[in-house]
Design a protein around this motif. Structure first.
Motif, PDB file in Angstrom:
ATOM      1  N   ASP A  36       6.565  20.621 -10.060  1.00  0.00           N
ATOM      2  CA  ASP A  36       6.426  19.252  -9.544  1.00  0.00           C
ATOM      3  C   ASP A  36       6.029  19.257  -8.072  1.00  0.00           C
ATOM      4  N   ASP A  37       6.416  20.299  -7.339  1.00  0.00           N
ATOM      5  CA  ASP A  37       6.078  20.373  -5.911  1.00  0.00           C
ATOM      6  C   ASP A  37       4.589  20.621  -5.685  1.00  0.00           C
ATOM      7  N   HIS A  39       2.216  18.985  -7.416  1.00  0.00           N
ATOM      8  CA  HIS A  39       1.471  17.762  -7.745  1.00  0.00           C
ATOM      9  C   HIS A  39       1.037  17.045  -6.475  1.00  0.00           C
ATOM     10  N   PRO A  40      -0.205  16.571  -6.447  1.00  0.00           N
ATOM     11  CA  PRO A  40      -0.596  15.691  -5.345  1.00  0.00           C
ATOM     12  C   PRO A  40       0.138  14.352  -5.477  1.00  0.00           C
ATOM     13  N   PRO A  41       0.329  13.650  -4.363  1.00  0.00           N
ATOM     14  CA  PRO A  41       1.047  12.364  -4.403  1.00  0.00           C
ATOM     15  C   PRO A  41       0.487  11.379  -5.427  1.00  0.00           C
ATOM     16  N   ALA A  42      -0.811  11.377  -5.635  1.00  0.00           N
ATOM     17  CA  ALA A  42      -1.404  10.435  -6.591  1.00  0.00           C
ATOM     18  C   ALA A  42      -0.891  10.692  -8.004  1.00  0.00           C
ATOM     19  N   ASN A  43      -0.689  11.958  -8.373  1.00  0.00           N
ATOM     20  CA  ASN A  43      -0.162  12.272  -9.701  1.00  0.00           C
ATOM     21  C   ASN A  43       1.266  11.765  -9.847  1.00  0.00           C
ATOM     22  N   ILE A  44       2.079  11.973  -8.824  1.00  0.00           N
ATOM     23  CA  ILE A  44       3.476  11.533  -8.888  1.00  0.00           C
ATOM     24  C   ILE A  44       3.541  10.005  -8.994  1.00  0.00           C
ATOM     25  N   ALA A  45       2.690   9.325  -8.229  1.00  0.00           N
ATOM     26  CA  ALA A  45       2.658   7.861  -8.287  1.00  0.00           C
ATOM     27  C   ALA A  45       2.262   7.385  -9.686  1.00  0.00           C
ATOM     28  N   SER A  48       5.185   8.075 -12.076  1.00  0.00           N
ATOM     29  CA  SER A  48       6.288   7.159 -11.742  1.00  0.00           C
ATOM     30  C   SER A  48       6.044   5.764 -12.304  1.00  0.00           C
ATOM     31  N   TRP A  61      -3.573  20.555  -9.836  1.00  0.00           N
ATOM     32  CA  TRP A  61      -2.172  20.953  -9.974  1.00  0.00           C
ATOM     33  C   TRP A  61      -2.083  22.323 -10.634  1.00  0.00           C
ATOM     34  N   PHE A 122      10.951  11.484 -11.303  1.00  0.00           N
ATOM     35  CA  PHE A 122       9.918  10.463 -11.434  1.00  0.00           C
ATOM     36  C   PHE A 122       9.423  10.261 -12.868  1.00  0.00           C
TER      37      PHE A 122
END
Length: 172
Positions: A36-37, A39-45, A48, A61, A122
């Motif tokens: 998970d670390d 992942h770019p922020p866009a993937n996490i968003a 989520s 990723w 998330f």
């Protein structure tokens, strides 16, 4: 198994990759990396918000995880990564040919129950169906083992260690 391999702990969300991965790493005395670390922020968003990632979303990723694994070649390491599709595992193997997989498997109801009780993650349970629909289990020609997640984390880790010991050592 002596640990010149990098072990990828794979499976659908909620199988315990983030729990078993560090236990395996501690058992082998090697570093652990949490996928998970990477992942770019866009993937996490996106996740989520309950939106499944596309293959295109996953490529950077997977490449970042592959880079980490390549850097651990001959040294060993453990990284969690869903690696749900054969193509994803092939991409990881292309970056780091000696990776081996521990596929955490389990009953959907058990996994959903575990997901519903975890906090601070998330990935919503709403994406579990898409995870199971995407999952392509390890094939006979892939270096890896399947381990059922019914037991305690310690029992699952012990099963993984025992199963990994049956795999051949890397040739390079």
């Amino acid at each position: 198994m002596n640990i010149p391999h990098v072990v990828v702990v794979m499976g659908v969300a909620g199988t315990g990759k983030t729990t078993i991965g560090p236990l395996l790493a501690a058992r082998f005395g090697v570093p652990y990396a949490e996928a998970d670390d990477f992942h770019p922020p866009a993937n996490i968003a996106k996740m989520s918000a309950g939106v499944p990632l596309t293959d295109e979303d996953r490529l950077p990723w997977l490449d970042a995880i592959g880079d980490w694994a390549r850097g651990r070649a001959g040294l060993g390491g453990v990284v969690s990564c869903s690696a749900l599709k054969r193509a994803y595992r092939d991409r990881l193997r292309a970056a780091a040919p000696d990776v081996v997989f521990v596929h955490l498997t389990g009953d959907r109801a058990l996994i959903e129950d575990r997901m519903s009780h975890r906090q601070g993650h998330f990935m919503p349970t709403a994406l579990l169906d898409s995870q199971f629909a995407t999952l392509q289990p390890l094939e006979a020609d892939e270096a890896g083992v399947a381990v059922d997640v019914t037991g305690s984390p310690e029992e699952i880790t012990e099963q993984a260690v025992t199963a990994l010991a049956t795999l051949p050592e890397p040739t390079a």
